[in-house]
Write an enzyme that holds these catalytic residues in place. Structure first.
Site, PDB file in Angstrom:
ATOM      1  N   SER A  44      43.728  35.953 101.194  1.00  0.00           N
ATOM      2  CA  SER A  44      44.916  35.144 101.446  1.00  0.00           C
ATOM      3  C   SER A  44      44.629  33.654 101.523  1.00  0.00           C
ATOM      4  CB  SER A  44      45.576  35.592 102.754  1.00  0.00           C
ATOM      5  OG  SER A  44      44.633  35.614 103.817  1.00  0.00           O
ATOM      6  N   HIS A 250      46.678  30.740 109.058  1.00  0.00           N
ATOM      7  CA  HIS A 250      46.403  30.439 107.654  1.00  0.00           C
ATOM      8  C   HIS A 250      46.710  28.967 107.382  1.00  0.00           C
ATOM      9  CE1 HIS A 250      46.429  34.815 107.171  1.00  0.00           C
ATOM     10  NE2 HIS A 250      45.807  34.612 106.023  1.00  0.00           N
TER      11      HIS A 250
END
Length: 268
Positions: A44, A250
């Site tokens: 990711s 993230h």
């Protein structure tokens, strides 16, 4: 007139030969400026989860047009660009589902991988929902996995990349520390836990860097750019706990463009 034409022809041939010897011929100049084919592998952090602007065709892989591979490709127009990084990917997923575009003409490869194998997503969930002691135990498990199990898994991926793209420059990119210690966060995880999370990220990066070096790959350290932009800093480039929940911890669009992209571009 005829003599001048002969002299002119000889001069032109001499100039062409001289340029060729100096490496300045038109064919060689084109070869020097051509950007080779690029393949972006990984999880990711390479797909761009957390940055938004997802390609609808990528489905649950959530590949973002604001991810560093897409940004680099847009700026350098490589001969070909294959973006196979996928949210949630582990080393086994790279081996079974991402290596297809690699071939003998691939000139550049990037990859972030290993965080999901070590269970860092689950670790952060455990830390957010449980006591400090339970959290620290889970962090210790992740560190032990990274130290004892992950090296062989990374070797498998790196060897497969070399086998399929033997001429490629491979850039292995690490993960940033999550927290700015002594920063502006109030409440949430304790400073003890934040420090342990950072130490675990460093331990993971150390393993990844060592395996990359042993395969003659280039390792890129994103802590050089994320320093001062961690969670709890004045201008974080990482999401804290957020919705959708898979975007938590993230890089944001700024983290991709200003944290990951410069480090990759320098190494590429």
């Amino acid at each position: 007139m005829r003599l001048s034409r002969v002299v002119g022809s000889v001069s032109a041939l001499a100039l062409t030969a001289t340029l060729a010897l100096l490496g300045a011929g038109p064919v060689q100049a084109a070869e020097k400026t051509a950007t080779p084919g690029y393949v972006a592998l990984g999880d990711s952090y390479s797909a761009g989860v957390g940055a938004g602007s997802y390609d609808s065709g990528s489905g649950n892989c959530k590949r973002s047009t604001k991810a560093y591979p897409a940004l680099w490709a847009a700026a350098h127009t490589p001969a070909s660009f294959a973006f196979t990084a996928c949210s949630g990917a582990r080393t086994g997923d790279v081996l079974t589902g991402q290596l297809g575009p690699l071939n003998a003409s691939t000139g550049l490869v990037s990859i972030t991988i290993g965080g999901n194998d070590a269970g860092f997503a689950g670790t952060m969930t455990t830390c957010v929902l449980n006591s400090e002691s339970v959290c620290l135990d889970r962090i210790a498990q992740a560190r032990a996995y990274a130290r004892n199990v992950l090296p062989a898994q990374l070797d498998g991926v790196y060897s497969a990349i070399s086998g399929k793209a033997p001429s490629a420059r491979v850039v292995v990119i690490g993960y940033p520390r999550f927290y700015r210690l002594g920063g502006s966060c109030f409440g949430g995880l304790s400073e003890t836990v934040r420090s342990a999370v950072n130490d675990a990220a460093d331990a993971l990066d150390t393993v990844i860097a060592k395996r990359a070096a042993d395969h003659s790959f280039t390792y890129a350290d994103v802590n050089t750019t994320f320093g001062g932009h961690e969670i709890c800093s004045g201008s974080p480039w990482l999401n804290s706990v957020t919705l959708p929940v898979d975007e938590s911890y993230h890089p944001t669009a700024a983290g991709q463009a200003q944290g990951y992209l410069p480090v990759f571009a320098s190494a590429a």
